[in-house]
Design an enzyme around this catalytic site. Structure first.
Site, PDB file in Angstrom:
ATOM      1  N   ASP A   1       0.852  -1.190   0.000  1.00  0.00           N
ATOM      2  CA  ASP A   1       0.000   0.000   0.000  1.00  0.00           C
ATOM      3  C   ASP A   1       0.895   1.250   0.000  1.00  0.00           C
ATOM      4  O   ASP A   1       1.869   1.311   0.752  1.00  0.00           O
ATOM      5  CB  ASP A   1      -0.877  -0.051   1.268  1.00  0.00           C
ATOM      6  CG  ASP A   1      -2.007   0.950   1.247  1.00  0.00           C
ATOM      7  OD1 ASP A   1      -2.334   1.452   0.155  1.00  0.00           O
ATOM      8  OD2 ASP A   1      -2.565   1.211   2.334  1.00  0.00           O
TER       9      ASP A   1
ATOM     10  N   ASP B   1       2.153   5.205  -5.325  1.00  0.00           N
ATOM     11  CA  ASP B   1       1.474   6.445  -4.961  1.00  0.00           C
ATOM     12  C   ASP B   1       2.365   7.644  -5.269  1.00  0.00           C
ATOM     13  O   ASP B   1       3.228   8.021  -4.477  1.00  0.00           O
ATOM     14  CB  ASP B   1       1.106   6.419  -3.474  1.00  0.00           C
ATOM     15  CG  ASP B   1       0.324   7.662  -3.081  1.00  0.00           C
ATOM     16  OD1 ASP B   1       0.091   8.525  -3.960  1.00  0.00           O
ATOM     17  OD2 ASP B   1      -0.058   7.778  -1.905  1.00  0.00           O
TER      18      ASP B   1
ATOM     19  N   GLU C   1      -2.763   6.046  -8.189  1.00  0.00           N
ATOM     20  CA  GLU C   1      -3.690   7.007  -7.561  1.00  0.00           C
ATOM     21  C   GLU C   1      -3.588   8.330  -8.292  1.00  0.00           C
ATOM     22  O   GLU C   1      -2.508   8.806  -8.610  1.00  0.00           O
ATOM     23  CB  GLU C   1      -3.339   7.193  -6.078  1.00  0.00           C
ATOM     24  CG  GLU C   1      -4.234   8.226  -5.391  1.00  0.00           C
ATOM     25  CD  GLU C   1      -4.036   8.264  -3.879  1.00  0.00           C
ATOM     26  OE1 GLU C   1      -3.989   7.184  -3.256  1.00  0.00           O
ATOM     27  OE2 GLU C   1      -3.928   9.380  -3.333  1.00  0.00           O
TER      28      GLU C   1
ATOM     29  N   HIS D   1      -7.630  10.025   4.683  1.00  0.00           N
ATOM     30  CA  HIS D   1      -7.052   9.004   5.548  1.00  0.00           C
ATOM     31  C   HIS D   1      -7.199   9.450   6.998  1.00  0.00           C
ATOM     32  O   HIS D   1      -6.997  10.618   7.313  1.00  0.00           O
ATOM     33  CB  HIS D   1      -5.554   8.831   5.271  1.00  0.00           C
ATOM     34  CG  HIS D   1      -5.247   8.265   3.919  1.00  0.00           C
ATOM     35  ND1 HIS D   1      -4.717   9.012   2.909  1.00  0.00           N
ATOM     36  CD2 HIS D   1      -5.394   7.018   3.432  1.00  0.00           C
ATOM     37  CE1 HIS D   1      -4.525   8.240   1.840  1.00  0.00           C
ATOM     38  NE2 HIS D   1      -4.945   7.025   2.131  1.00  0.00           N
ATOM     39  N   GLY D   2      -7.535   8.535   7.874  1.00  0.00           N
ATOM     40  CA  GLY D   2      -7.600   8.863   9.301  1.00  0.00           C
ATOM     41  C   GLY D   2      -9.018   9.136   9.762  1.00  0.00           C
ATOM     42  O   GLY D   2      -9.982   8.920   9.023  1.00  0.00           O
TER      43      GLY D   2
ATOM     44  N   GLY E   1      -9.068   5.643   2.643  1.00  0.00           N
ATOM     45  CA  GLY E   1      -9.722   6.406   3.696  1.00  0.00           C
ATOM     46  C   GLY E   1     -11.141   5.915   3.935  1.00  0.00           C
ATOM     47  O   GLY E   1     -12.087   6.707   4.031  1.00  0.00           O
ATOM     48  N   GLY E   2     -11.286   4.602   4.064  1.00  0.00           N
ATOM     49  CA  GLY E   2     -12.618   4.025   4.283  1.00  0.00           C
ATOM     50  C   GLY E   2     -13.203   4.339   5.658  1.00  0.00           C
ATOM     51  O   GLY E   2     -14.425   4.409   5.818  1.00  0.00           O
TER      52      GLY E   2
ATOM     53  N   ASN F   1      -9.839   0.580   1.095  1.00  0.00           N
ATOM     54  CA  ASN F   1      -8.701   0.560   2.022  1.00  0.00           C
ATOM     55  C   ASN F   1      -9.173   1.036   3.387  1.00  0.00           C
ATOM     56  O   ASN F   1      -9.862   2.067   3.502  1.00  0.00           O
ATOM     57  CB  ASN F   1      -7.602   1.489   1.512  1.00  0.00           C
ATOM     58  CG  ASN F   1      -6.827   0.863   0.384  1.00  0.00           C
ATOM     59  OD1 ASN F   1      -7.357   0.070  -0.389  1.00  0.00           O
ATOM     60  ND2 ASN F   1      -5.562   1.207   0.275  1.00  0.00           N
TER      61      ASN F   1
HETATM   62  P1  13P Z   1      -8.283   4.883   6.833  1.00  0.00           P
HETATM   63  O1  13P Z   1      -7.147   4.747   7.813  1.00  0.00           O
HETATM   64  O2  13P Z   1      -8.870   6.243   6.831  1.00  0.00           O
HETATM   65  O3  13P Z   1      -9.296   3.801   6.993  1.00  0.00           O
HETATM   66  O4  13P Z   1      -7.634   4.690   5.386  1.00  0.00           O
HETATM   67  C1  13P Z   1      -6.795   3.611   5.149  1.00  0.00           C
HETATM   68  C2  13P Z   1      -6.176   3.686   3.810  1.00  0.00           C
HETATM   69  O5  13P Z   1      -6.684   4.320   2.912  1.00  0.00           O
HETATM   70  C3  13P Z   1      -4.914   2.969   3.605  1.00  0.00           C
HETATM   71  O6  13P Z   1      -4.395   3.112   2.324  1.00  0.00           O
END
Ligand code: 13P
Length: 392
Positions: free
Chosen positions: A82, A104, A134, A181-182, A210-211, A231
């Site tokens: 990743d 990336d 990406e 993300h986060g 950034g799920g 992700n």
């Molecule tokens: P989150 O930490 O926001 O779930 O995103 C994870 C991610 O996109 C890893 O590539």
């Protein structure tokens, strides 16, 4: 089932309206929790290793553990780099056991992003390994409080996405349409119309980074519009941290194993929730294109050099050849019996049959073979075998 080709895995998800979770691992608790959820749900799963986390664990050790877990489980697994930052990290990841790669370069200009992605894709495809790129920028740091999304300025545009995919030849595209993300601050706003247009234009599996923090309906909308890989990390990290805080609160003197008790289960519960929500639960049996490595075997005799000189040549070969993309390892051997028909051997494991050609033509292989090996090993047999099972 063991390790499968991620291209077939994500194409099946894309064609059948569900998404496979790519869960970032940072420890064995994550690995075990994620795999046990996949087994309970009978779900395909992607074990992700994010380059941004490499300060926190030994990448080779955790990848080896992921591979071992994948070999033992009955559900289909892909092992994924990743946020790979460079060509070198992509090569290292493939040679360590990743069978899918993300490059990336999304923070770079479109032309620089295209240039690096093309380079990585060229190398990875020559190893049979699919690639995610990406385009548009997804801000934030996995596992921490997220920034507010800066808005449309960093979104993926349809025109650029089309150019990017055409020029790079990537297999999957990560898009920026409002996720971060986060930990999200406030309600995430997603540009679903933009996603729909990108999907209709590209027709390839799309990826959401950034799920964490998205609502059930938002996940449904993403999947309905071409997202086949989601992700996910921060919510798993938060589930683990909450468990540790609760353990610490109950027990002021607890040691490591008492403080981390239940962490695996907390991660597993959250992973299971996602697998059921995203529709990958129950799909394990439908994803079945195994990822089968190849053994390149050479047995040979030498003349006119001594056994000591053969040892030196083999040491040089192990060093030069093991760095070639798609080579898992290089083993050298000497016949146990002096009168064996062939006295020496090479055993080189390739990640995929595509490596047979890319290895043969690689400049380091050509140099080693022409300068050091072939002049002394005229009497030899070489053969490439694809393994017949993926639980090697
Ligand atoms: P989150 O930490 O926001 O779930 O995103 C994870 C991610 O996109 C890893 O590539």
């Amino acid at each position: 089932m063991s390790i499968v080709n991620i291209k077939g895995m994500l194409q099946h998800a894309y064609d059948n309206g569900y998404a496979v979770g790519a869960f970032d691992l940072v420890s064995l608790d994550f690995l075990e929790g994620i795999i046990s959820a996949a087994e309970r749900c009978h779900s395909p799963v992607i074990l992700s290793l994010a380059e941004s986390h490499f300060d926190h664990y030994n990448f080779k050790l955790l990848t080896t553990a992921a591979e071992s877990a994948a070999q033992e489980t009955a559900v289909p697994v892909a092992i994924f780099l990743d946020h790979g930052a460079t060509l070198d990290s992509a090569v290292q990841a493939i040679n360590a056991g990743c069978n899918g790669i993300m490059v990336d370069a999304s923070h770079q200009s479109l032309s620089d992003n295209i240039a690096l992605t093309r380079q990585v894709k060229g190398m990875a495809h020559a190893c049979g390994v699919p690639v995610e790129g990406e385009l548009g920028y997804i801000p934030g740091v996995e596992g921490e409080d997220a920034e507010r999304h800066p808005g449309e300025i960093t979104y993926t545009t349809v025109t650029e996405a089309s150019e990017y995919v055409q020029q790079t030849g990537i297999d999957f595209l990560a898009v920026s349409i409002g996720t971060v993300h986060g930990r999200m601050q406030g309600e995430p706003q997603l540009d679903i119309e933009r996603l729909q247009e990108i999907n209709q234009t590209l027709n390839i599996p799309l990826v959401i980074h950034g799920g964490t923090g998205l609502g059930d309906d938002q996940f449904r909308q993403l999947i309905d519009n071409g997202v086949a890989k989601i992700n996910y990390y921060t919510a798993l990290s938060d589930a683990a941290s909450q468990q540790i805080r609760a353990n610490a609160g109950n027990d002021g003197t607890g040691g490591y194993t008492r403080l981390t008790a239940g962490v695996r289960e907390a991660i597993s519960m959250e992973t299971e929730r996602c697998m059921r929500l995203w529709g990958s639960a129950g799909q394990a049996g439908a994803v079945c294109q195994p990822w089968l490595p190849v053994e390149h075997l050479i047995v040979y005799n030498v003349t006119p050099i001594s056994d000591d000189e053969v040892d030196g040549m083999m040491a040089k070969g192990r060093q030069m050849l093991s760095a070639i993309p798609g080579v898992r390892y290089v083993l050298t051997g000497k016949a146990v019996k002096e009168d064996a028909k062939y006295r020496f051997c090479w055993l080189v494991r390739f990640v995929h049959p595509a490596v047979i050609d890319s290895y043969r033509n690689h400049p380091e292989h050509v140099r080693f073979a022409d300068e050091l090996f072939r002049p002394v090993a005229g009497d030899r047999i070489s053969i490439d075998y694809q393994l017949t099972r993926s639980d090697w």
